[in-house]
Structure formats: structure tokens, C-alpha cells
Design a protein around this motif. Sequence first.
Motif, PDB file in Angstrom:
ATOM      1  N   ASP A  70       0.847  -1.198   0.000  1.00 12.13           N
ATOM      2  CA  ASP A  70       0.000   0.000   0.000  1.00 12.13           C
ATOM      3  C   ASP A  70       0.878   1.242   0.000  1.00 12.13           C
ATOM      4  O   ASP A  70       1.639   1.483   0.942  1.00 12.13           O
ATOM      5  N   PHE A 108      -1.796  -1.256  -4.020  1.00  8.51           N
ATOM      6  CA  PHE A 108      -2.776  -0.170  -3.929  1.00  8.51           C
ATOM      7  C   PHE A 108      -2.074   1.186  -3.925  1.00  8.51           C
ATOM      8  O   PHE A 108      -0.965   1.336  -3.406  1.00  8.51           O
ATOM      9  N   GLU A 151      -5.157  -1.983  -7.739  1.00  8.97           N
ATOM     10  CA  GLU A 151      -6.315  -1.103  -7.605  1.00  8.97           C
ATOM     11  C   GLU A 151      -5.861   0.306  -7.226  1.00  8.97           C
ATOM     12  O   GLU A 151      -4.921   0.477  -6.438  1.00  8.97           O
TER      13      GLU A 151
END
Length: 339
Positions: A70, A108, A151
Amino acid sequence: ALESGASVIVIKGHVGTITITEPLIYSNELPLRIVGSGQLVDGTALNDPAAPLLSVTGGSDVAIRNLAFDAGGGYDFDNPGGGKGIFVDVPEDVTGTVTVDLTGVSVFGTGNHGIHVSDCSLGDDCGGGQGGGGDGSEASIDVRLVDVLVENSGWGKADADGVRVDERAGGDILFSAVNSVFTGVGADGVELDEGNDGDVFLNVRNNYFGENGAFCLGDDDLQEGDDCYDDGDPDVDDGFDVDEAGPGTIRGFLHRNDMIANFDEGFDFDEEDEGGFDVVFTSNIAIGNEDEGVKLSEEGEGSIVASLRSHYTEANNGSKEGIEIEEEDGGEVHVTVLG
């Protein structure tokens, strides 16, 4: 562990979130294998936000299991910046095949590419699309993705993809994606850019490519020569983009993939030089993409051989075709559409 030179790293289940303040770097030539247990690698406090969370620079094979990366997100056209999630840089003296094997991996919130494998001397200046410049090694690049999620990545600059593979000089691109999701990416969900001699081999099954390619829609002041300028329109991107610019053929099998609401084409495959297409599409769905659901374009002396079976495609823009086949030079077109 990476700094110590360890090439096999197992992260036990009792380990929680892994917070990093410095980039993770592996420069060893031994194959790297990282086996997680579902942990999150939290890069939101990275001291250099433009750095990749994980860089592999020695030309080694890479295998990662069950980890999420992330980068924090928060990027858009008015707030650019950020780095990559996983970056594999292939040195020019490497031969054979470099394998990047990811299973159960998520990425992400990156400003740049989510996952980037670069066999190109120009790095981020390599350029995407047909005829991209730069030199590279003689190695082939083999990327294998199973249960991968990318994503909300690629929102910090133009042409930053969810997954990007740049291959120059000799060597092929071998790309396999199974049961994976590429969604909400600023540029292409996946882009494969094979710029010189070599083929592109595809095994793409049971994946979702959705709502990718909208970064440049934030440019309210388009200027000729800017990254987002495309003949007066914003340069939007695709679900899955393959560009083969040298002698070589795009070959592959694409089965049960969903192309939903991407801001340009769903499948956008271009072959520019000697070579052509030998592709089979079965049971794919392309709905609500702003341009064609499937586009195959061949500009050299090669031929297009394609089969589309049980394929459902519907263009969002009524002026665009669901399927477009282009042959612009010498060569033949052999296309079968069934069901």
C-alpha cells in the motif's frame, strides 16, 4: 533480511502489518522468494514518496506470495507524484529469461506503475505504445500473475499503468494472468510494450479489467505537446494494451475476461512491423468501454489470424464498433466470429 543478502524470506502468520520508512531493495543475482501470510506492507510513511516500495535490481527471478503493498494513494492530476509498488529492473547484460511470479499479491495507491518490469535502458522515459525507444538486454521477460489485485494505482502521472512490462532488444514477453483484478488505474490496467525483436505470448484467463484509464480527464487545459494531449482530446487508456513494435507476433489465448467501463478500448492490441496476430478469444465480455471492446491493428507485412467465440461486446459510445480489425499494409485477415 533483504539488506543481509537473504534470498528466501518467510513471514510467519503472527507478524502483523509491516511498516516501512525506507524503500525495500534487493540487488542480489540469486532468485528472490518472499512468502507472506497475508500481511500488508505499509509504505505510506516512506521517506521518499517517489521511490518504489520494493525494487529488485540484480536481474534475478522474483517470486512473491500472499503480501499486499500500500503506497497510500491520494494522487490525481492536480496532486501528482508518488512511486511504484513493485519494480523489477533488468540489467542490460542479463540473458535467458527473467521470471516475475506473483500469487496472492495486491498493490494499492501508487502514483506511478503498480507493478513495473523494465528491460529498457531509458527507465521511466522508455515510453509506451508502438515504437517506444530505448535499448535492453537479450533476456525474455516472463510475468505470471495469479490472484493478483492492482487497484487505485497510476494516479500520480500520465501513462502510469497498473502493470507495465517494457521489453527492448532481443527477447520475448510471456504474460500470464489468471483470476486477477486490475481496476481504477489511472492509465492502462495492463500494458505490455515489446519494442524490438521478439514475440508476445499471452495466457489471460478469468480476469477483471474495469474503469481504467481516466487520469488525463483531469486535464482541463490541454496543450499540444503535453503528456495528456491526444489530437485535442485527453489521452485516455485501456483495460489491456499490448504493443509489439518490432519483428514479432502477438500470440495468445484470452478466456473469460471481463472488460468493463474502461475509458478507451477494452482489449487494444497493436502490431507495427514484421509479424502479426495469432490469437483466440473465448467467452470474454466487453461492456461500457468508451471505445471498442476489442481492437486488433496490424500495420506491417504480417497477417491477422484471430478467432472470437462466445464473445459479448457492447460499445458505450454508439459511434464506435464493438470489435475493430485493422490491416494497414501487406498481409491478410483471417477472422472468425462465432456465438
